[in-house]
Design a protein around this motif. Structure first.
Motif, PDB file in Angstrom:
ATOM      1  N   ALA A 297      77.597  50.512  16.458  1.00 16.71           N
ATOM      2  CA  ALA A 297      76.350  50.629  15.698  1.00 16.71           C
ATOM      3  C   ALA A 297      75.384  49.500  15.998  1.00 16.71           C
ATOM      4  O   ALA A 297      74.171  49.709  16.028  1.00 16.71           O
ATOM      5  CB  ALA A 297      76.667  50.630  14.194  1.00 16.71           C
ATOM      6  N   HIS A 298      75.922  48.266  16.199  1.00 18.41           N
ATOM      7  CA  HIS A 298      74.994  47.119  16.254  1.00 18.41           C
ATOM      8  C   HIS A 298      75.532  45.988  17.124  1.00 18.41           C
ATOM      9  O   HIS A 298      75.506  44.822  16.690  1.00 18.41           O
ATOM     10  CB  HIS A 298      74.691  46.618  14.833  1.00 18.41           C
ATOM     11  N   ALA A 299      76.005  46.297  18.326  1.00 14.53           N
ATOM     12  CA  ALA A 299      76.490  45.229  19.215  1.00 14.53           C
ATOM     13  C   ALA A 299      75.380  44.204  19.421  1.00 14.53           C
ATOM     14  O   ALA A 299      74.219  44.567  19.617  1.00 14.53           O
ATOM     15  CB  ALA A 299      76.899  45.824  20.557  1.00 14.53           C
ATOM     16  N   MET A 300      75.744  42.951  19.355  1.00 14.04           N
ATOM     17  CA  MET A 300      74.760  41.858  19.491  1.00 14.04           C
ATOM     18  C   MET A 300      75.442  40.683  20.177  1.00 14.04           C
ATOM     19  O   MET A 300      76.675  40.610  20.199  1.00 14.04           O
ATOM     20  CB  MET A 300      74.261  41.446  18.104  1.00 14.04           C
ATOM     21  N   PRO A 301      74.670  39.756  20.749  1.00 12.64           N
ATOM     22  CA  PRO A 301      75.306  38.587  21.355  1.00 12.64           C
ATOM     23  C   PRO A 301      76.122  37.810  20.307  1.00 12.64           C
ATOM     24  O   PRO A 301      75.862  37.930  19.100  1.00 12.64           O
ATOM     25  CB  PRO A 301      74.130  37.758  21.856  1.00 12.64           C
ATOM     26  N   HIS A 302      77.072  37.027  20.780  1.00 11.57           N
ATOM     27  CA  HIS A 302      78.031  36.371  19.887  1.00 11.57           C
ATOM     28  C   HIS A 302      77.514  35.039  19.339  1.00 11.57           C
ATOM     29  O   HIS A 302      78.285  34.305  18.720  1.00 11.57           O
ATOM     30  CB  HIS A 302      79.321  36.107  20.676  1.00 11.57           C
ATOM     31  N   HIS A 303      76.223  34.728  19.534  1.00 11.89           N
ATOM     32  CA  HIS A 303      75.741  33.379  19.229  1.00 11.89           C
ATOM     33  C   HIS A 303      75.949  32.954  17.778  1.00 11.89           C
ATOM     34  O   HIS A 303      76.091  31.776  17.494  1.00 11.89           O
ATOM     35  CB  HIS A 303      74.260  33.248  19.592  1.00 11.89           C
ATOM     36  N   LEU A 304      75.920  33.899  16.840  1.00  6.37           N
ATOM     37  CA  LEU A 304      76.157  33.544  15.436  1.00  6.37           C
ATOM     38  C   LEU A 304      77.563  33.938  14.989  1.00  6.37           C
ATOM     39  O   LEU A 304      77.892  33.814  13.812  1.00  6.37           O
ATOM     40  CB  LEU A 304      75.119  34.207  14.520  1.00  6.37           C
ATOM     41  N   GLY A 305      78.372  34.441  15.898  1.00  4.13           N
ATOM     42  CA  GLY A 305      79.755  34.812  15.549  1.00  4.13           C
ATOM     43  C   GLY A 305      79.790  35.856  14.446  1.00  4.13           C
ATOM     44  O   GLY A 305      80.529  35.736  13.471  1.00  4.13           O
ATOM     45  N   GLN A 306      78.992  36.914  14.595  1.00  6.11           N
ATOM     46  CA  GLN A 306      78.862  37.867  13.497  1.00  6.11           C
ATOM     47  C   GLN A 306      79.397  39.269  13.787  1.00  6.11           C
ATOM     48  O   GLN A 306      79.498  40.089  12.879  1.00  6.11           O
ATOM     49  CB  GLN A 306      77.391  37.960  13.072  1.00  6.11           C
ATOM     50  N   GLY A 307      79.725  39.584  15.050  1.00 10.46           N
ATOM     51  CA  GLY A 307      80.098  40.968  15.376  1.00 10.46           C
ATOM     52  C   GLY A 307      81.248  41.493  14.542  1.00 10.46           C
ATOM     53  O   GLY A 307      81.160  42.560  13.916  1.00 10.46           O
ATOM     54  N   ALA A 308      82.345  40.739  14.502  1.00 13.43           N
ATOM     55  CA  ALA A 308      83.513  41.203  13.741  1.00 13.43           C
ATOM     56  C   ALA A 308      83.247  41.107  12.244  1.00 13.43           C
ATOM     57  O   ALA A 308      83.649  41.987  11.472  1.00 13.43           O
ATOM     58  CB  ALA A 308      84.737  40.372  14.126  1.00 13.43           C
ATOM     59  N   CYS A 309      82.543  40.042  11.830  1.00  9.56           N
ATOM     60  CA  CYS A 309      82.247  39.888  10.397  1.00  9.56           C
ATOM     61  C   CYS A 309      81.457  41.100   9.894  1.00  9.56           C
ATOM     62  O   CYS A 309      81.756  41.652   8.827  1.00  9.56           O
ATOM     63  CB  CYS A 309      81.438  38.618  10.162  1.00  9.56           C
ATOM     64  N   LEU A 310      80.454  41.527  10.671  1.00  3.95           N
ATOM     65  CA  LEU A 310      79.660  42.694  10.263  1.00  3.95           C
ATOM     66  C   LEU A 310      80.491  43.968  10.309  1.00  3.95           C
ATOM     67  O   LEU A 310      80.304  44.870   9.499  1.00  3.95           O
ATOM     68  CB  LEU A 310      78.421  42.827  11.154  1.00  3.95           C
ATOM     69  N   ALA A 311      81.416  44.045  11.263  1.00  2.00           N
ATOM     70  CA  ALA A 311      82.293  45.228  11.328  1.00  2.00           C
ATOM     71  C   ALA A 311      83.135  45.325  10.049  1.00  2.00           C
ATOM     72  O   ALA A 311      83.341  46.415   9.507  1.00  2.00           O
ATOM     73  CB  ALA A 311      83.194  45.145  12.561  1.00  2.00           C
ATOM     74  N   PHE A 312      83.581  44.176   9.543  1.00  5.11           N
ATOM     75  CA  PHE A 312      84.369  44.209   8.294  1.00  5.11           C
ATOM     76  C   PHE A 312      83.462  44.550   7.107  1.00  5.11           C
ATOM     77  O   PHE A 312      83.871  45.281   6.202  1.00  5.11           O
ATOM     78  CB  PHE A 312      85.095  42.878   8.074  1.00  5.11           C
ATOM     79  N   GLU A 313      82.229  44.034   7.130  1.00 10.88           N
ATOM     80  CA  GLU A 313      81.267  44.454   6.082  1.00 10.88           C
ATOM     81  C   GLU A 313      81.080  45.973   6.139  1.00 10.88           C
ATOM     82  O   GLU A 313      81.028  46.647   5.102  1.00 10.88           O
ATOM     83  CB  GLU A 313      79.894  43.803   6.301  1.00 10.88           C
ATOM     84  N   ASP A 314      80.934  46.515   7.357  1.00  9.56           N
ATOM     85  CA  ASP A 314      80.748  47.968   7.515  1.00  9.56           C
ATOM     86  C   ASP A 314      81.913  48.722   6.860  1.00  9.56           C
ATOM     87  O   ASP A 314      81.706  49.713   6.151  1.00  9.56           O
ATOM     88  CB  ASP A 314      80.735  48.361   9.006  1.00  9.56           C
ATOM     89  N   ALA A 315      83.133  48.252   7.156  1.00 11.69           N
ATOM     90  CA  ALA A 315      84.322  48.972   6.660  1.00 11.69           C
ATOM     91  C   ALA A 315      84.360  48.965   5.135  1.00 11.69           C
ATOM     92  O   ALA A 315      84.640  49.987   4.504  1.00 11.69           O
ATOM     93  CB  ALA A 315      85.591  48.339   7.238  1.00 11.69           C
ATOM     94  N   VAL A 316      84.042  47.812   4.539  1.00 15.63           N
ATOM     95  CA  VAL A 316      84.046  47.731   3.063  1.00 15.63           C
ATOM     96  C   VAL A 316      82.972  48.649   2.488  1.00 15.63           C
ATOM     97  O   VAL A 316      83.210  49.361   1.512  1.00 15.63           O
ATOM     98  CB  VAL A 316      83.728  46.287   2.584  1.00 15.63           C
ATOM     99  N   THR A 317      81.791  48.630   3.101  1.00 14.05           N
ATOM    100  CA  THR A 317      80.685  49.429   2.574  1.00 14.05           C
ATOM    101  C   THR A 317      81.005  50.915   2.699  1.00 14.05           C
ATOM    102  O   THR A 317      80.782  51.692   1.775  1.00 14.05           O
ATOM    103  CB  THR A 317      79.377  49.077   3.328  1.00 14.05           C
ATOM    104  N   LEU A 318      81.554  51.293   3.860  1.00  8.97           N
ATOM    105  CA  LEU A 318      81.913  52.706   4.052  1.00  8.97           C
ATOM    106  C   LEU A 318      82.944  53.133   3.000  1.00  8.97           C
ATOM    107  O   LEU A 318      82.819  54.188   2.369  1.00  8.97           O
ATOM    108  CB  LEU A 318      82.468  52.893   5.473  1.00  8.97           C
ATOM    109  N   GLN A 319      83.952  52.279   2.830  1.00  9.11           N
ATOM    110  CA  GLN A 319      84.990  52.596   1.840  1.00  9.11           C
ATOM    111  C   GLN A 319      84.368  52.821   0.463  1.00  9.11           C
ATOM    112  O   GLN A 319      84.681  53.786  -0.231  1.00  9.11           O
ATOM    113  CB  GLN A 319      85.998  51.437   1.771  1.00  9.11           C
ATOM    114  N   SER A 320      83.447  51.931   0.103  1.00  8.97           N
ATOM    115  CA  SER A 320      82.851  52.027  -1.218  1.00  8.97           C
ATOM    116  C   SER A 320      81.962  53.276  -1.342  1.00  8.97           C
ATOM    117  O   SER A 320      81.975  53.970  -2.356  1.00  8.97           O
ATOM    118  CB  SER A 320      82.079  50.731  -1.455  1.00  8.97           C
ATOM    119  N   MET A 321      81.203  53.597  -0.275  1.00  8.54           N
ATOM    120  CA  MET A 321      80.272  54.731  -0.327  1.00  8.54           C
ATOM    121  C   MET A 321      80.998  56.077  -0.403  1.00  8.54           C
ATOM    122  O   MET A 321      80.505  57.001  -1.034  1.00  8.54           O
ATOM    123  CB  MET A 321      79.386  54.747   0.925  1.00  8.54           C
ATOM    124  N   VAL A 322      82.130  56.181   0.291  1.00 10.25           N
ATOM    125  CA  VAL A 322      82.783  57.502   0.350  1.00 10.25           C
ATOM    126  C   VAL A 322      83.994  57.595  -0.576  1.00 10.25           C
ATOM    127  O   VAL A 322      84.685  58.610  -0.597  1.00 10.25           O
ATOM    128  CB  VAL A 322      83.189  57.883   1.808  1.00 10.25           C
TER     129      VAL A 322
END
Ligand SMILES: Cc1cc2nc3c(=O)[nH]c(=O)nc-3n(C[C@H](O)[C@H](O)[C@H](O)COP(=O)(O)OP(=O)(O)OC[C@H]3O[C@@H](n4cnc5c(N)ncnc54)[C@H](O)[C@@H]3O)c2cc1C
Length: 397
Positions: A297-322
């Motif tokens: 959904a949102h691949a980005m450079p690793h400069h802020l170290g956020q790719g995996a962190c956002l992936a975990f946010e995605d999973a929590v949000t998806l879980q909550s929405m559905v």
């Protein structure tokens, strides 16, 4: 029972598959590789990523494998501070984890409710309104109420549903390694292992994974080096020799760490990102739909170290929405709600990441004095506002 097919068993797919299974979905996890394999490197998890893993119920496993990062600031290659270290309250401190430990924690979180099919490469996507969405490998198809595209930066699902969003080079390459403790250099007491150094076109970050002699987790010293330019075609030993040359005059312990690294420790990765980001991450189809998460959904450079962190946010949000959504209008609306929730958040983090990339890649485009101005004037402000944006996230109720 509601059914979900999750495509891709990287960090995003593993987190989402476990999250859905724990809320009563019957989940099939598809992975094109013959084995689900973790990266033999490490990751920094910022407070948002840690919060997301705790919300997923994986906090216990995380505590056993994570090392809290001390305040580290950012240095210039000549040694002076670009951003002074500022003490962080323990609850907001980032942690570093070995990729294999994190992978084990996510696998444990799948429980026994997830059917895993490896060697299944999705090549076809059926998303015609009316029927349930389905994916196929050219031989068989699997339909489900919900299809989760967690298939990384080259996502087949994204290509089918958001074809204007494409993966492009970010103009830099990264090398990562974990030096196991038994080979790690013994550093002087005034030479912290953990630190970040930023020069024009080059960056080096290192962190201690646990302590020498400690029994918990896979310990050692993790480092990640980034340089502007394309991946190197040479064999790993030559790449390592190049890294030693590029970072030769940089402050200790960078030289010692590169000297203690073996070619087989080093993982080279071309850094890529999506341009533009998909306009939507949720696609209602029939009584359910398709959702994109993680790098798909949102691949980005690793400069802020956020790719995996956002992936975990995605999973929590998806879980909550559905969580309560049954197939039909409720599930379709939940997928639209997912985009409304996740898109502004990821757009903000991508914007901060691009500002950081402009600083990192100032090499060549600007005169030396202008580069110095970019590095020393923008970075402290930039780092502060990026850190604030990152920390802002809290799991949905
Ligand atoms: C140098 C570097 C440092 C980083 N540091 C950090 C950090 O410190 N902190 C942080 O949060 N993030 C960091 N990241 C980002 C993070 O690693 C990624 O964002 C994250 O791993 C993406 O996970 P994913 O599951 O979305 O994608 P991937 O890891 O790419 O997983 C996708 C999975 O899908 C499978 N797949 C692909 N296509 C198909 C198909 N057609 N059919 C079936 N299966 C398929 C793949 O085999 C793979 O297993 C870093 C990245 C890099 C490059």
């Amino acid at each position: 029972m509601r059914t979900a097919v999750v495509v891709g068993a990287g960090l995003a797919g593993l987190a989402a598959a476990g999250a859905l299974a724990r809320t009563g979905w019957r989940v099939t996890l598809l992975e094109r590789a013959e084995r689900i394999r973790p990266e033999p490197t490490a990751l920094v998890l910022w407070p948002n990523g840690v919060r997301a893993l705790r919300a997923l119920g994986l906090g216990g496993g995380l505590d056993a494998i994570a090392t809290t990062l001390p305040a580290m600031g950012i240095r210039r290659p000549a040694g002076q501070w670009l951003v002074q270290p500022r003490p962080t309250p323990p609850a907001h401190a980032p942690v570093v984890v070995h990729g294999e430990d994190l992978h084990d924690a996510l696998i444990a979180g799948l429980g026994d409710q997830v059917e895993i099919r490896t060697g299944f490469e999705v090549r076809e996507v059926r998303a015609d309104d009316g029927d349930r969405p389905a994916v196929g490998d050219g031989r068989s198809h699997l339909a489900a109420d919900l299809v989760v595209g967690a298939d990384g930066v080259d996502s087949v699902l994204r290509a089918a549903l958001a074809p204007t969003s494409t993966a492009v080079s970010s103009g830099c390459t990264a090398w990562r390694a974990v030096i196991p403790w038994y080979r790690a250099p013994r550093l002087a007491a005034d030479q912290p292992v953990t630190g970040e150094t930023l020069g024009a076109g080059y960056r080096f970050v290192s962190a201690s994974l646990g302590e020498r002699g400690s029994a918990s987790g896979r310990g050692g010293i993790y480092w990640v080096a980034t340089a502007a330019g394309a991946p190197r075609p040479e064999p790993p030993a030559t790449q390592l020799a190049l890294l030693r040359r590029w970072f030769a005059d940089w402050p200790a312990p960078i030289g010692e760490l590169l000297a203690a690294t073996e070619p087989e420790d080093v993982v080279q990765q071309e850094i890529r990102e999506l341009r533009p980001l998909p306009r939507s991450y949720g696609f209602p189809v029939g009584p359910g739909g398709v959702v994109l998460i993680g790098d798909a959904a949102h691949a980005m450079p690793h400069h802020l170290g956020q790719g995996a962190c956002l992936a975990f946010e995605d999973a929590v949000t998806l879980q909550s929405m559905v969580r309560e959504a049954v197939p039909g209008q409720a599930l379709r609306e939940a997928l639209e709600g997912y985009t409304r929730n996740r898109r502004p958040r990821t757009v903000t983090i991508v914007r901060h990441t691009r500002r950081m990339a402009a600083v990192l890649q100032a090499r060549g485009r600007l005169a030396l004095r202008a580069r110095d101005a970019v590095l020393s004037a923008i970075s402290p402000r930039l780092v502060g506002s990026a850190a604030a944006a990152i920390a802002q996230w809290h799991p949905p109720n």
